[in-house]
Design a protein around this motif. Structure first.
Motif, mmCIF file in Angstrom:
data_model
loop_
_atom_site.group_PDB
_atom_site.id
_atom_site.type_symbol
_atom_site.label_atom_id
_atom_site.label_comp_id
_atom_site.label_asym_id
_atom_site.label_seq_id
_atom_site.Cartn_x
_atom_site.Cartn_y
_atom_site.Cartn_z
ATOM 1 N N THR A 260 29.778 11.283 -11.999
ATOM 2 C CA THR A 260 28.101 10.582 -12.146
ATOM 3 C C THR A 260 27.227 11.040 -11.829
ATOM 4 O OG1 THR A 260 29.907 8.619 -12.072
ATOM 5 C CG2 THR A 260 27.814 8.372 -11.726
ATOM 6 N N ILE A 261 25.896 11.244 -12.491
ATOM 7 C CA ILE A 261 25.171 12.350 -12.696
ATOM 8 C C ILE A 261 23.870 11.004 -12.639
ATOM 9 C CG2 ILE A 261 23.524 13.939 -13.566
ATOM 10 C CD1 ILE A 261 25.530 14.645 -14.761
ATOM 11 N N SER A 262 22.885 10.753 -11.474
ATOM 12 C CA SER A 262 21.709 9.369 -11.547
ATOM 13 C C SER A 262 20.457 10.875 -11.297
ATOM 14 C CB SER A 262 22.111 9.334 -10.423
ATOM 15 O OG SER A 262 23.070 8.000 -10.523
ATOM 16 N N VAL A 263 19.794 10.642 -12.087
ATOM 17 C CA VAL A 263 17.761 11.818 -11.564
ATOM 18 C C VAL A 263 17.172 10.058 -11.672
ATOM 19 C CG1 VAL A 263 16.562 11.912 -13.647
ATOM 20 C CG2 VAL A 263 18.689 12.740 -13.528
ATOM 21 N N THR A 264 16.574 10.334 -10.707
ATOM 22 C CA THR A 264 15.092 9.415 -10.230
ATOM 23 C C THR A 264 13.432 9.444 -9.913
ATOM 24 O OG1 THR A 264 16.788 8.634 -8.354
ATOM 25 C CG2 THR A 264 14.415 8.244 -7.834
ATOM 26 N N ASP A 265 13.079 8.749 -10.981
ATOM 27 C CA ASP A 265 11.666 9.850 -11.017
ATOM 28 C C ASP A 265 10.963 8.767 -10.718
ATOM 29 O OD1 ASP A 265 9.485 11.415 -12.338
ATOM 30 O OD2 ASP A 265 11.306 12.188 -13.365
ATOM 31 N N SER A 266 9.357 8.799 -11.381
ATOM 32 C CA SER A 266 8.370 7.709 -11.365
ATOM 33 C C SER A 266 7.945 6.489 -12.807
ATOM 34 C CB SER A 266 7.165 8.421 -11.434
ATOM 35 O OG SER A 266 6.323 9.365 -12.079
ATOM 36 N N THR A 267 9.267 6.848 -13.672
ATOM 37 C CA THR A 267 9.368 6.064 -14.637
ATOM 38 C C THR A 267 10.631 5.990 -15.353
ATOM 39 O OG1 THR A 267 8.360 7.781 -15.927
ATOM 40 C CG2 THR A 267 6.522 6.376 -15.291
ATOM 41 N N ALA B 189 1.011 -1.458 0.031
ATOM 42 C CA ALA B 189 -0.254 -0.279 -0.431
ATOM 43 C C ALA B 189 0.979 1.332 0.157
ATOM 44 C CB ALA B 189 -0.978 0.323 1.289
ATOM 45 N N ILE B 190 1.669 1.225 0.023
ATOM 46 C CA ILE B 190 2.724 2.569 0.777
ATOM 47 C C ILE B 190 3.677 2.580 -0.034
ATOM 48 C CG2 ILE B 190 4.070 3.958 2.377
ATOM 49 C CD1 ILE B 190 2.652 2.334 5.095
ATOM 50 N N TYR B 191 4.502 1.517 -0.172
ATOM 51 C CA TYR B 191 5.759 1.106 -1.205
ATOM 52 C C TYR B 191 5.478 1.581 -2.600
ATOM 53 C CZ TYR B 191 9.292 -0.651 -4.804
ATOM 54 O OH TYR B 191 10.120 -1.187 -4.784
ATOM 55 N N VAL B 192 6.250 2.628 -3.058
ATOM 56 C CA VAL B 192 6.103 4.160 -4.568
ATOM 57 C C VAL B 192 7.316 3.382 -5.805
ATOM 58 C CG1 VAL B 192 5.636 5.672 -6.047
ATOM 59 C CG2 VAL B 192 4.284 5.158 -3.877
ATOM 60 N N PRO B 193 7.322 2.416 -6.544
ATOM 61 C CA PRO B 193 8.929 2.632 -7.192
ATOM 62 C C PRO B 193 9.358 3.666 -7.855
ATOM 63 C CG PRO B 193 6.615 1.436 -8.540
ATOM 64 C CD PRO B 193 6.158 1.779 -6.835
ATOM 65 N N ALA B 194 10.748 3.906 -7.700
ATOM 66 C CA ALA B 194 11.265 4.897 -8.164
ATOM 67 C C ALA B 194 12.383 4.285 -8.942
ATOM 68 C CB ALA B 194 12.487 5.560 -7.378
ATOM 69 N N TYR B 195 12.568 5.175 -10.376
ATOM 70 C CA TYR B 195 13.657 4.543 -11.349
ATOM 71 C C TYR B 195 15.049 5.177 -11.580
ATOM 72 C CZ TYR B 195 9.653 1.100 -12.064
ATOM 73 O OH TYR B 195 8.746 0.385 -12.466
ATOM 74 N N THR B 196 15.761 5.209 -11.311
ATOM 75 C CA THR B 196 16.745 6.118 -11.325
ATOM 76 C C THR B 196 17.537 5.399 -13.204
ATOM 77 O OG1 THR B 196 17.149 5.600 -9.603
ATOM 78 C CG2 THR B 196 19.279 6.757 -11.105
ATOM 79 N N SER B 197 17.861 6.623 -13.856
ATOM 80 C CA SER B 197 18.759 6.742 -14.866
ATOM 81 C C SER B 197 19.838 7.292 -14.841
ATOM 82 C CB SER B 197 18.611 6.696 -15.851
ATOM 83 O OG SER B 197 18.942 6.808 -17.399
ATOM 84 N N SER B 198 21.563 7.387 -14.531
ATOM 85 C CA SER B 198 22.319 7.720 -14.170
ATOM 86 C C SER B 198 23.059 7.030 -15.490
ATOM 87 C CB SER B 198 23.176 6.746 -13.404
ATOM 88 O OG SER B 198 22.753 6.043 -12.390
ATOM 89 N N MET B 199 24.470 8.645 -15.557
ATOM 90 C CA MET B 199 25.787 8.468 -16.864
ATOM 91 C C MET B 199 26.989 9.293 -16.386
ATOM 92 S SD MET B 199 24.424 12.172 -18.267
ATOM 93 C CE MET B 199 25.614 11.862 -19.773
ATOM 94 N N THR B 200 28.132 9.178 -16.936
ATOM 95 C CA THR B 200 28.949 9.381 -16.194
ATOM 96 C C THR B 200 30.428 10.697 -17.225
ATOM 97 O OG1 THR B 200 29.359 7.427 -15.005
ATOM 98 C CG2 THR B 200 31.381 9.380 -15.447
ATOM 99 N N VAL B 201 30.384 11.480 -17.277
ATOM 100 C CA VAL B 201 31.217 12.230 -17.630
ATOM 101 C C VAL B 201 32.095 12.866 -17.045
ATOM 102 C CG1 VAL B 201 28.884 13.057 -18.372
ATOM 103 C CG2 VAL B 201 29.903 14.243 -16.840
ATOM 104 N N SER B 202 33.002 13.233 -17.831
ATOM 105 C CA SER B 202 34.363 13.810 -18.009
ATOM 106 C C SER B 202 34.766 14.886 -17.966
ATOM 107 C CB SER B 202 35.629 12.980 -18.218
ATOM 108 O OG SER B 202 35.446 13.088 -19.305
ATOM 109 N N VAL B 203 35.310 15.729 -17.095
ATOM 110 C CA VAL B 203 35.759 17.816 -17.651
ATOM 111 C C VAL B 203 36.819 17.666 -18.268
ATOM 112 C CG1 VAL B 203 35.995 19.576 -15.999
ATOM 113 C CG2 VAL B 203 34.081 17.886 -14.695
ATOM 114 N N SER B 204 36.606 18.122 -18.516
ATOM 115 C CA SER B 204 38.796 19.022 -19.353
ATOM 116 C C SER B 204 38.652 20.116 -19.847
ATOM 117 C CB SER B 204 38.272 17.672 -20.547
ATOM 118 O OG SER B 204 37.934 18.306 -21.547
ATOM 119 N N ALA B 205 39.233 21.000 -20.482
ATOM 120 C CA ALA B 205 39.111 21.709 -21.186
ATOM 121 C C ALA B 205 38.992 22.540 -22.719
ATOM 122 C CB ALA B 205 40.264 22.055 -20.611
ATOM 123 N N THR B 206 38.693 23.042 -22.907
ATOM 124 C CA THR B 206 39.098 23.023 -24.755
ATOM 125 C C THR B 206 40.816 24.091 -25.240
ATOM 126 O OG1 THR B 206 38.672 25.479 -24.174
ATOM 127 C CG2 THR B 206 36.710 24.179 -24.622
#
Length: 244
Positions: free
Chosen positions: A116-123, A42-59
């Motif tokens: 590492t950037i992660s975003v969690t949402d309902s779907t 009744a209380i549990y709501v599923p959450a979904y997470t998508s992630s990505m990894t980026v590197s920082v560099s200079a021009t």
């Protein structure tokens, strides 16, 4: 005042009180099991997470300035704050035309220029789309000349989640919780029985009153008396016959 002695511990009364409260242990176990089940269903709501990894560099223009890895790591830490900012969320809302409901979490991989950037949402789809929008709009948040010449490269691209990131509590945990509650109730019953200030055996009398125990008069319980009367009535019957 009662004198406490280990010899005053009466195993019979402890066992009796323990067995008399068997229903309490069962109820405690069921509360744990059913409580976890109610939460899961009744209380549990599923959450979904998508992630990505980026590197920082200079021009190229600033390549010498950023040749030292330490400087790049510091820039990565600042960019991490950009990805965490509320301003970026507003930019994503403007770009997508939808209200931002996701949760962004970022972390720097220690001693590297990787984020590492992660975003969690309902779907799964919303998590993935929001992460892509976050990455596509992060450069609109700042206008400092140093950052204008800083770029990120995708090391690990966003992925579509295949399952919830917040796992549903399984029934095994409910049984463990129920067993723990039942165990606590057992200990509580034994403790209350142990500290109960009553006469539990004949030797306790002298601890309660200032006198000497002369004799003990035993009694039968009401159930035993009824049973004895019933048995006596069946086995000892008076038969009267008329000789005429």
């Amino acid at each position: 005042m009662r004198e406490f002695k280990l010899s005053n511990i009466n195993l019979y009364t402890l066992v009796r009180d323990f067995l008399r409260n068997s229903l309490v242990y069962v109820l405690a176990f069921l509360i744990g099991v059913l409580g976890v089940k109610v939460y899961s269903d009744a209380i549990y709501v599923p959450a979904y997470t998508s992630s990505m990894t980026v590197s920082v560099s200079a021009t190229t223009q600033y390549s010498n300035f950023y040749s030292d890895l330490r400087n790049t790591i510091e820039i990565a830490e600042i960019l991490k704050n950009v990805f965490d900012s509320e301003v970026l969320k507003l930019k994503v809302e403007e770009a997508t035309g939808e209200k931002f409901t996701a949760t962004i979490t970022t972390s720097n991989i220690e001693e590297t220029n990787l984020i590492t950037i992660s975003v969690t949402d309902s779907t799964p789809q919303k998590a993935y789309d929001t992460l892509v929008a976050v990455y596509n709009n992060y450069d609109k948040v700042f206008n400092n000349s140093v950052f204008e010449n800083t770029r990120t490269n995708i090391v690990s691209p966003p992925f579509m989640p295949t399952g919830p990131s917040n796992a549903k509590v399984d029934s095994g945990f409910g049984k463990k919780l129920g067993a723990a509650l039942a165990g606590l109730m057992m200990l509580l019953v034994l403790f209350l029985s142990f500290i109960r200030d009553t006469v539990k055996q004949a030797s306790d009398v002298e601890n309660y009153i200032d006198g000497e125990l002369l004799s003990v008069v035993y009694h039968d319980s009401i159930k035993k008396k009824k049973r004895k009367i019933s048995t006596s009535a069946r086995t000892n019957q008076l038969i009267v016959s008329n000789p005429n």
